[in-house]
Design a protein around this motif. Structure first.
Motif, short mmCIF file in Angstrom:
data_model
loop_
_atom_site.label_atom_id
_atom_site.label_comp_id
_atom_site.label_asym_id
_atom_site.label_seq_id
_atom_site.Cartn_x
_atom_site.Cartn_y
_atom_site.Cartn_z
N LEU A 391 -6.40 2.43 -1.18
CA LEU A 391 -5.38 2.01 -0.22
C LEU A 391 -4.65 3.20 0.40
CD1 LEU A 391 -3.78 -1.00 -2.15
CD2 LEU A 391 -5.42 -1.08 -0.27
N ARG A 392 -4.79 4.36 -0.19
CA ARG A 392 -4.16 5.54 0.39
C ARG A 392 -5.03 6.08 1.52
NH1 ARG A 392 -2.99 8.77 -5.16
NH2 ARG A 392 -5.16 8.10 -5.42
N ILE A 393 -4.41 6.37 2.64
CA ILE A 393 -5.12 7.02 3.74
C ILE A 393 -5.27 8.51 3.44
CG2 ILE A 393 -5.14 7.44 6.23
CD1 ILE A 393 -5.39 4.48 5.43
N ARG A 394 -4.22 9.08 2.85
CA ARG A 394 -4.21 10.49 2.47
C ARG A 394 -3.94 10.58 0.97
NH1 ARG A 394 -2.39 9.26 7.29
NH2 ARG A 394 -0.72 8.14 6.22
N PRO A 395 -4.56 11.51 0.25
CA PRO A 395 -4.39 11.58 -1.20
C PRO A 395 -2.94 11.69 -1.66
CG PRO A 395 -6.20 12.99 -0.50
CD PRO A 395 -5.53 12.51 0.75
N ALA A 396 -2.08 12.29 -0.81
CA ALA A 396 -0.68 12.50 -1.20
C ALA A 396 0.19 11.26 -0.96
CB ALA A 396 -0.10 13.69 -0.45
N ASP A 397 -0.35 10.20 -0.36
CA ASP A 397 0.44 9.01 -0.04
C ASP A 397 1.00 8.37 -1.30
OD1 ASP A 397 -0.09 9.39 2.59
OD2 ASP A 397 -1.49 7.72 2.81
N ARG A 398 2.30 8.07 -1.27
CA ARG A 398 2.96 7.32 -2.34
C ARG A 398 3.86 6.28 -1.67
NH1 ARG A 398 -0.32 9.96 -4.33
NH2 ARG A 398 -0.25 11.29 -6.20
N PHE A 399 3.69 5.03 -2.02
CA PHE A 399 4.47 3.98 -1.37
C PHE A 399 4.70 2.82 -2.33
CE2 PHE A 399 -0.02 3.25 -0.43
CZ PHE A 399 -0.20 1.93 -0.79
N VAL A 400 5.60 1.94 -1.94
CA VAL A 400 5.82 0.68 -2.64
C VAL A 400 5.56 -0.44 -1.62
CG1 VAL A 400 7.46 1.60 -4.31
CG2 VAL A 400 8.30 0.71 -2.12
N PHE A 401 5.48 -1.68 -2.10
CA PHE A 401 5.27 -2.78 -1.16
C PHE A 401 5.84 -4.06 -1.74
CE2 PHE A 401 1.60 -2.90 -3.94
CZ PHE A 401 1.33 -4.25 -4.13
N SER A 402 6.26 -4.94 -0.84
CA SER A 402 6.69 -6.27 -1.25
C SER A 402 5.98 -7.35 -0.45
CB SER A 402 8.21 -6.42 -1.09
OG SER A 402 8.61 -6.22 0.26
#
Length: 441
Positions: A391-402
């Protein structure tokens, strides 16, 4: 004289601007219909497809439909990397988009798929999903304060509509759209806009604010009775199916007699929900995770409608997240293992130790987003992981979701920096193109 002429010129310009603004912003309904055919649905691959600025509904695997404050539009194909020039567009002003649902044509291919939109002035407009033409229009008295609540992406309007639901007839299995307004509910045939039934609650104004649909029923809680009463209606006819209260519900303060209830295991938003959870009080109810941690003792019990349309408890369902598909129910305490049981026999079918968040299921699989930002596909019968998608476009991506949307072999997630809704958009959303769309293998 020169100053007089200059002043007159300025006046003419200002007047012209005013006329132009009026022509542009006056109350209007504008349809920009499609001028080319929609391509066929593509084979779905377990890959990242898109980063999008807005949250789509997917129709027939061929179109993406979006909502903005005054506009609904579609683009194609579903797998396009970015948002494309609108395939069709429908705009109204000053009315705002309140809710959207889509109803796809049956497997026979007869008929058309429609996008049903509800607006803040009470207009309900169905659009041909392929061409953007208006198929039918209806009207319902809007509840006070109805407005666009989708923020920048439209996700809440698209994926969790509050007053537009879909169900089906228990007899002929045809879809039914149910719309609610100010103390009124109407069931509409999505194919032609025929109102199948209307239920008026004006004798008890403001009493029904919690509602949803099951596979073939409409539920609404009457908070003006003491204690509150769950009313259940047949989705096709509007005839009463029955009323219900959780065992132990009692008269008391409003916080007590307005007992807790919440739909569960829904197709989308509050539509097609197989279960609901309820507790006999409206205060002190905690999640199973909090109860295990000692933060409270009152938890909700899960219920469903039996074949004879009586409410029955779901004895094996007792976790924070419960997703039922047919006879199989998968459930999870937040962040913990996933357990699957037979709803009929209560037999445990499998247990998965994969860490992550259970988000949905279908007749073949259950789906989980793990702690490494991957979508995992778990076989419904065995629990085995059969595929994964990054789901990450870039390896460094960090996100949350609701907010997220599972449909027809695709997962769409609205990525956030925080789930604190009071934050401004720049601190709330993960990025400008904050919605990611992936295929499911």
């Amino acid at each position: 004289m020169r100053f007089v002429l200059t002043g007159l010129l300025v006046l003419v310009v200002i007047t012209a601007m005013g006329i132009t603004a009026y022509r542009t912003l006056k109350p209007a309904e504008t349809v920009s219909r499609a001028d080319k055919p929609v391509p066929s649905a593509e084979p779905i691959k377990a890959i990242q497809y898109s980063e999008l600025a807005e949250a789509p509904l997917i129709v027939e695997g061929r179109l993406r439909v979006y909502a903005e404050q005054w506009r609904v539009f579609a683009d194609t194909p579903v797998t396009a990397q970015r948002m494309m020039t609108p395939h069709w567009s429908y705009r109204r002003w000053p009315a705002e988009v309140v809710s959207i649902v889509e109803v796809e044509k049956p497997a026979s291919g007869v008929g058309m798929s429609v996008v049903v939109t509800k607006w803040s002035d009470g207009d309900i407009v169905a659009l041909d999903a392929e061409k953007g033409d208006i198929v039918w229009q209806a009207k319902i008295d809007p509840a006070p304060g109805e407005s666009y609540k989708g923020r920048r992406t439209g996700s809440k309007t698209m994926w969790s509509p509050e007053d537009l639901f879909v169900s089906t007839s228990v007899v002929d299995k045809q879809p039914i759209v149910i719309a609610t307004g100010k103390d009124v509910v109407e069931a509409i045939d999505p194919a032609n806009g025929t109102v199948k039934w209307t239920k008026s609650f004006v004798a008890e104004p403001g009493c029904r604010t919690t509602d949803w649909t099951g596979p073939d029923t409409y539920y609404t809680k009457n908070t003006c009775t003491k204690p509150a009463t769950l009313e259940i209606y047949d989705a096709a006819t509007g005839l009463p199916v029955g009323t219900w209260r959780p065992p132990g519900a009692s008269i008391g303060t409003d916080a007590v007699s307005n007992w807790f209830i919440e739909p569960s295991s829904c197709d989308l938003g509050h539509s097609g929900c197989l279960m609901f959870k309820a507790a006999p009080t409206g205060e002190g109810v905690v999640t199973y995770t909090d109860a295990v941690s000692g933060l409270g003792t009152i938890t909700a019990t899960y219920y469903s409608l039996a074949p004879d349309r009586t409410v029955k408890p779901e004895p094996v369902a007792d976790k924070d997240t419960v997703i039922a598909v047919g006879d199989v129910v998968a459930q999870q305490v937040t962040g913990g293992y996933i357990w699957a049981y037979s709803r009929t026999t209560g037999q445990r079918l499998w247990m998965s130790e994969v860490n992550g968040r259970l988000i949905g299921g279908d007749p073949r699989n259950f789906y989980l987003v793990n702690n490494e930002y991957q979508l995992l596909v778990l076989n419904r019968e065995t629990g085995a992981v059969t595929s994964s998608t990054e789901l990450r476009i870039r390896p460094a991506d960090r996100f949350v979701f609701s907010m997220y949307y599972l449909h027809a072999g695709y997962l769409v997630i609205e990525r956030l920096q925080t789930t604190k809704e009071s934050e401004i958009d720049d601190k709330y959303y993960f990025s400008q193109d904050t919605v990611v769309l992936v295929g499911i293998g």
